[in-house]
Design a protein around this motif. Structure first.
Motif, mmCIF file in Angstrom:
data_model
loop_
_atom_site.group_PDB
_atom_site.id
_atom_site.type_symbol
_atom_site.label_atom_id
_atom_site.label_comp_id
_atom_site.label_asym_id
_atom_site.label_seq_id
_atom_site.Cartn_x
_atom_site.Cartn_y
_atom_site.Cartn_z
ATOM 1 N N LEU A 1 25.554 20.383 -1.012
ATOM 2 C CA LEU A 1 24.778 19.713 0.134
ATOM 3 C C LEU A 1 25.436 20.160 1.233
ATOM 4 N N THR A 2 24.786 20.296 2.469
ATOM 5 C CA THR A 2 25.314 20.698 3.740
ATOM 6 C C THR A 2 25.893 19.311 4.386
ATOM 7 N N GLU A 3 25.585 18.427 3.980
ATOM 8 C CA GLU A 3 25.872 17.024 4.579
ATOM 9 C C GLU A 3 26.188 16.175 3.487
ATOM 10 N N PHE A 4 27.481 15.604 3.273
ATOM 11 C CA PHE A 4 27.727 14.768 2.244
ATOM 12 C C PHE A 4 28.748 13.895 2.548
ATOM 13 N N TRP A 5 28.842 12.712 1.872
ATOM 14 C CA TRP A 5 29.873 11.556 2.237
ATOM 15 C C TRP A 5 31.122 11.740 1.509
ATOM 16 N N MET A 6 32.251 11.431 2.274
ATOM 17 C CA MET A 6 33.526 11.271 1.329
ATOM 18 C C MET A 6 34.336 10.051 1.758
ATOM 19 N N VAL A 7 35.142 9.808 0.881
ATOM 20 C CA VAL A 7 36.120 8.442 1.372
ATOM 21 C C VAL A 7 37.596 9.528 1.011
ATOM 22 N N GLU A 8 38.397 9.333 1.826
ATOM 23 C CA GLU A 8 39.798 9.860 1.958
ATOM 24 C C GLU A 8 40.756 8.828 2.306
ATOM 25 N N PRO A 9 41.404 8.319 1.271
ATOM 26 C CA PRO A 9 42.532 7.381 1.447
ATOM 27 C C PRO A 9 43.797 8.344 1.695
ATOM 28 N N GLU A 10 44.654 7.835 2.387
ATOM 29 C CA GLU A 10 45.950 8.317 3.060
ATOM 30 C C GLU A 10 47.132 7.143 2.748
ATOM 31 N N VAL A 11 48.018 7.572 2.163
ATOM 32 C CA VAL A 11 49.271 6.677 2.209
ATOM 33 C C VAL A 11 50.489 6.918 2.426
ATOM 34 N N ALA A 12 51.183 6.476 3.331
ATOM 35 C CA ALA A 12 52.618 6.706 3.829
ATOM 36 C C ALA A 12 53.464 6.205 2.497
ATOM 37 N N PHE A 13 54.500 7.104 2.434
ATOM 38 C CA PHE A 13 55.516 6.956 1.356
ATOM 39 C C PHE A 13 55.135 6.876 -0.025
ATOM 40 N N ASN A 14 53.775 7.480 -0.297
ATOM 41 C CA ASN A 14 53.419 7.703 -1.505
ATOM 42 C C ASN A 14 53.592 9.172 -1.800
ATOM 43 N N HIS B 1 54.212 11.183 1.947
ATOM 44 C CA HIS B 1 52.783 10.806 1.998
ATOM 45 C C HIS B 1 51.700 11.477 1.159
ATOM 46 N N ALA B 2 50.794 10.782 0.861
ATOM 47 C CA ALA B 2 49.733 11.579 0.066
ATOM 48 C C ALA B 2 48.418 10.807 0.031
ATOM 49 N N GLY B 3 47.534 11.645 -0.264
ATOM 50 C CA GLY B 3 46.187 10.948 -0.170
ATOM 51 C C GLY B 3 45.173 12.084 -1.113
ATOM 52 N N PHE B 4 43.789 11.407 -1.101
ATOM 53 C CA PHE B 4 42.872 12.566 -1.901
ATOM 54 C C PHE B 4 41.456 12.121 -1.267
ATOM 55 N N GLY B 5 40.482 13.157 -1.625
ATOM 56 C CA GLY B 5 38.861 13.020 -0.986
ATOM 57 C C GLY B 5 38.048 12.702 -2.233
ATOM 58 N N LEU B 6 37.379 11.689 -2.427
ATOM 59 C CA LEU B 6 36.292 11.661 -3.249
ATOM 60 C C LEU B 6 34.925 11.828 -2.886
ATOM 61 N N GLY B 7 34.242 12.670 -3.379
ATOM 62 C CA GLY B 7 32.678 13.061 -2.906
ATOM 63 C C GLY B 7 31.927 11.920 -3.317
ATOM 64 N N ILE B 8 31.065 11.531 -2.509
ATOM 65 C CA ILE B 8 30.331 10.125 -3.182
ATOM 66 C C ILE B 8 29.263 10.605 -3.939
ATOM 67 N N GLU B 9 28.446 11.718 -3.459
ATOM 68 C CA GLU B 9 27.103 12.224 -4.150
ATOM 69 C C GLU B 9 27.705 12.900 -5.372
ATOM 70 N N ARG B 10 28.759 13.559 -5.416
ATOM 71 C CA ARG B 10 29.015 13.999 -7.037
ATOM 72 C C ARG B 10 29.409 12.804 -7.876
ATOM 73 N N THR B 11 30.000 11.778 -7.131
ATOM 74 C CA THR B 11 30.440 10.525 -8.173
ATOM 75 C C THR B 11 29.409 9.734 -8.525
ATOM 76 N N VAL B 12 28.306 9.831 -7.613
ATOM 77 C CA VAL B 12 26.998 8.994 -7.965
ATOM 78 C C VAL B 12 26.082 9.713 -9.002
ATOM 79 N N SER B 13 26.207 11.211 -8.909
ATOM 80 C CA SER B 13 25.570 11.972 -9.688
ATOM 81 C C SER B 13 26.167 12.095 -11.033
#
Lengths: 431, 431
Positions: free
Chosen positions: A218-231, A396-408
């Motif tokens: 998709l050209t436009e998609f939603w993401m959640v991106e947590p990031e945590v210090a000391f991880n 520190h560490a984090g990740f991104g989860l694609g919402i549409e891929r997850t729903v799909s």
């Protein structure tokens, strides 16, 4: 008195109520008329018996066309055979609006035909179910992070410099400041947030101007991106699997009816519980070789490779420690083996591929600066990002989860375009 | 064992813990050293007594500069005089990273200086508090709608036609389809959603390319836009006041410490409880006249007018039934008086102006089409929107709440730019 919705009917069994909604379908059988109303929260069958209502009300049944708006009043009766568990014995019916001939009928339509009418297609039970699962996915993600003391940090959509070439960036004129580019990821801002708030998540739309026509773009998609210090990477994987468990189990629990309507086999979804299997990239390569694939160490896993690897597992699998060369400049190298980055991708089962990409970040100033130079990135554009390594740098560490891929994946869809209300693709900008 | 954060200290009083964070400040007094650590969830003072720790540990205290990263281990002791209620008697201290000389000091800095260092400024207690209130506002809005059976419908960011002139729209090239424009509001899509789901909310970033440099304008800001089928103007006002009550009371309850740190006088916030006063535009004009303002019926309320009107109330006031001419084409006219639209604006007290704008929508096909023509809007661009009046049209209403304006009001800020992590304005696109 507040309005009664179909999903609340179990609270008012035996009582007389008035429902507001639209005609989903209707049929006649002898002296009885049946109609199915949808009101956005569910579907319910109304039963009109000749003689139980006035001739006038009985005649209104005939007038109703698909998607006409109406109210119906009647007594709520438990009915085991009904999908929602209740029916309405109708005593009155009021027409609000007679719909023109509705373009979407039970017959098969082409995807373009339906996508052109996406604003109406949303009313169909299947699309309705998918988007309620989407809501649940988003709601459960926020619950997960809010409940663990994370702070939401909205990253900007307009970003200044074009980091890695402009070919996949959407550009817009920005007053006297030249061009602005639409964000591809809020991660760098999330890292600044983690140094201020300890645990943060970025959640918003992101944009890629990729000239890709596959079912996974998709050209436009939603993401959640947590990031945590000391991880570190291991903490990051703990967080990813805990989040996935929460999201999937919450959908199984609260969206069971929707998943049933979608005829989703939920066996593999039930398995999404921490701990999830973790394998190294090296082990993934071994799996590929065992399956007769001539994969060369050092390449990134392609879609087919991901499918072959994930098919070995009956739940999502985490693949970590990829060759540094195929991963982003900001990922930390493994001190035990500098050829690999402390990266992790989570591959969904059943061929859904990568749903999460993350890593431990490079926290050493000199190493990060060297990486920026190696990648020929403009140092000035990253000066603020380097500040995070000048002033109290921590692992520190984090990740991104694609919402549409997850729903799909959760819904078992063939194409991402159904996982978002109004999809935007290379060839689609409407409605 | 999971990591302990400062906000959890009350759960581990008397126990030995290790905290991870950054140096906020430090001081010496005789043989005792005091340091304040921040970890993103709070601030805590550590006390190091000479003799209680090794010489080596004691020396590390001297090394620590502002924003240096370190861990400290010690026993949690209740201390009434401390803001958080606890202190740490330190037995060990480890340095993780010595920060370069930190640019933000307790002395006064100019706004540009701070905004250029926004990624660091977020660490200051005041900015930290504001953005935790922002998180609470967003969280409580979602809770409110999720708890009332609303479905989240994400509207697209890329929209096709330039509806009302392109002067305030950001434009980007969109492959072979020409131009895409960044959304200014998801409302029209929310209306499609309401016809499918009954009750929906759109929540996302919106964009205005206004060449405005005032303290009340951002080019990129977040909005929540609920839309409800079968709601009229009165229902819409009920919903708006219930939401405002929930949001404000939730901040007062869960973000009391932050509001205290911001030295916010919360008297008027305590008053935000349904029902809120409702006055017509006509009554607002009377108020203006009584206050000696030469305001002509038919004009829109300007910023000063809004302030004068809102000063008559000790809580937000709803102004409804504006002259149709100054309101948007999609608003329904009042059947009792077609010169006015069934619109409502909610004005915050204390000079914060409009935080909500909403209306009952025109649900009659012919009236809406006429309005589109009157406004010289391209009918083809609205054909999908007109479909919502072709197929089961029903009364419906909704509104938009600006997140930054709301945060700004609740926190008592002078400028919207502090109410979002990384503000974008006509003259600012970085960091």
């Amino acid at each position: 008195m507040s309005r009664i919705y179909i999903e609340q009917l179990h609270e008012v069994a035996g009582q007389q109520v008035t429902l507001h909604g639209w005609l989903y379908n209707k049929r006649s059988s002898g002296k009885i008329r049946f109609l199915v109303m949808r009101d956005g929260t569910g579907f319910v069958q109304g039963v009109i018996a000749k003689g139980a209502v006035s001739e006038e009300v009985f005649a209104r049944f005939d007038e109703l066309t698909q998607e006409s708006a109406f109210t119906m009043t009647g007594t709520v009766r438990a009915e085991k055979r009904s999908p929602g568990g209740f029916e309405l014995d109708v005593t009155d019916l009021t027409i609000l609006h007679i719909a023109h001939e509705y373009p979407i009928t039970p017959k098969e339509h082409g995807t373009d035909f339906l996508m052109d009418r996406r604003h109406l297609w949303l009313r169909s039970s299947r699309q309705h179910a998918i988007l309620r699962v989407r809501h649940q996915v988003i709601k459960s993600i926020r619950e997960f992070f809010d409940g663990r003391g994370f702070t939401l940090v909205d990253a900007p959509i307009f970003t200044p410099a074009a980091c890695e070439g402009t070919s996949t960036l959407f550009e817009t004129k920005y007053f006297d400041l030249g061009s602005a580019y639409l964000t591809q990821s809020g991660q760098l801002y999330g890292e600044a947030g983690a140094m201020a708030f300890g645990k943060v998540y970025v959640f918003g739309p992101t944009f890629r101007a990729e000239k890709s026509k596959t079912r996974r773009h998709l050209t436009e998609f939603w993401m959640v991106e947590p990031e945590v210090a000391f991880n570190d990477l291991s903490d990051n994987m703990d967080l990813a699997e805990a989040m996935l468990e929460h999201v999937v189990q919450s959908c199984l629990k609260d969206r069971a009816a929707e998943l049933k309507l979608l005829e989703r086999n939920t066996a593999m979804l039930e398995n999404v519980k921490a701990p999830l299997p973790r394998i190294t990239y090296d082990e993934a390569v071994e799996i590929l070789h065992k399956n007769g694939i001539a994969f060369e160490w050092g390449n990134d896993l392609g879609g087919t490779d991901e499918t072959v690897v994930s098919q070995q597992f009956d739940r999502p699998v985490m693949v970590h420690r990829y060759p540094a060369e195929v991963k982003a400049f900001y990922m930390k190298r493994d001190p035990q083996n500098p050829k690999v980055a402390l990266a992790v991708d989570v591959l969904a089962p059943e061929g859904y591929g990568e749903i999460i990409g993350g890593s431990q970040r490079e926290d050493d100033f000199d190493a990060l600066l060297g990486r920026i130079k190696e990648h020929n990135l403009p140092q000035s554009a990253f000066d603020w990002y380097l500040d995070l390594r000048r002033y109290g740098s921590v692992p520190h560490a984090g990740f991104g989860l694609g919402i549409e891929r997850t729903v799909s994946w959760i819904c078992g869809l063939d194409h991402l375009r159904e996982a978002i209300p109004f999809p935007r693709m290379i060839y689609r900008l409407t409605p």
